[in-house]
Design a protein around this motif. Structure first.
Motif, PDB file in Angstrom:
ATOM      1  N   ALA A   1       4.102   5.849  -5.332  1.00  0.00           N
ATOM      2  CA  ALA A   1       3.982   6.028  -7.032  1.00  0.00           C
ATOM      3  C   ALA A   1       2.965   6.910  -7.549  1.00  0.00           C
ATOM      4  O   ALA A   1       3.192   7.640  -8.316  1.00  0.00           O
ATOM      5  N   ARG A   2       1.879   6.870  -6.634  1.00  0.00           N
ATOM      6  CA  ARG A   2       0.788   7.700  -7.415  1.00  0.00           C
ATOM      7  C   ARG A   2       1.103   9.235  -6.953  1.00  0.00           C
ATOM      8  O   ARG A   2       1.017  10.258  -7.634  1.00  0.00           O
TER       9      ARG A   2
ATOM     10  N   ALA B   1       0.689  -1.178  -0.181  1.00  0.00           N
ATOM     11  CA  ALA B   1       0.084   0.315   0.066  1.00  0.00           C
ATOM     12  C   ALA B   1       0.803   1.194  -0.001  1.00  0.00           C
ATOM     13  O   ALA B   1       0.661   2.231  -0.662  1.00  0.00           O
ATOM     14  N   ARG B   2       2.012   1.273   0.828  1.00  0.00           N
ATOM     15  CA  ARG B   2       2.952   2.277   0.953  1.00  0.00           C
ATOM     16  C   ARG B   2       3.400   2.600  -0.653  1.00  0.00           C
ATOM     17  O   ARG B   2       3.616   3.775  -1.169  1.00  0.00           O
ATOM     18  N   ASP B   3       4.026   1.754  -1.263  1.00  0.00           N
ATOM     19  CA  ASP B   3       4.562   1.658  -2.384  1.00  0.00           C
ATOM     20  C   ASP B   3       3.537   2.088  -3.588  1.00  0.00           C
ATOM     21  O   ASP B   3       4.104   3.103  -4.257  1.00  0.00           O
ATOM     22  N   ALA B   4       2.494   1.776  -3.531  1.00  0.00           N
ATOM     23  CA  ALA B   4       1.505   2.146  -4.540  1.00  0.00           C
ATOM     24  C   ALA B   4       1.185   3.761  -4.249  1.00  0.00           C
ATOM     25  O   ALA B   4       1.135   4.412  -5.192  1.00  0.00           O
ATOM     26  N   HIS B   5       0.891   3.940  -2.849  1.00  0.00           N
ATOM     27  CA  HIS B   5       0.627   5.519  -2.604  1.00  0.00           C
ATOM     28  C   HIS B   5       1.912   6.372  -2.942  1.00  0.00           C
ATOM     29  O   HIS B   5       1.704   7.602  -3.641  1.00  0.00           O
TER      30      HIS B   5
END
Length: 76
Positions: free
Chosen positions: A66-67, A60-64
């Protein structure tokens, strides 16, 4: 002895652009709170979700992040 409430401080009006920005921010925050409230209501009605159905916090952290990296810079 009766205490009088302190007078409210005078307010400075906002220009139209600033007022629109404040309204947009308020709407964004209201939407986030509505989402949180619906999640809490779902938990109250149905219990906690199983750990297997969740997303690891690292993912979740990595996806956030990246956004955030893909967003255009903006001023609050």
């Amino acid at each position: 002895m009766i205490q009088q409430p302190a007078p409210a401080p005078a307010r400075q009006p906002l220009d139209e652009h600033a007022a629109d920005s404040v309204r947009a921010y308020a709407a964004d925050q209201r939407a986030k709170v509505d989402i949180l409230a619906s999640v809490l209501e779902d938990i109250a009605a149905n219990g906690y979700p199983s750990p297997e159905s969740g997303v690891p916090w690292e993912t979740a952290r990595d996806a956030h992040l990246a956004r955030l990296a893909d967003e255009q810079p903006r001023v609050a």
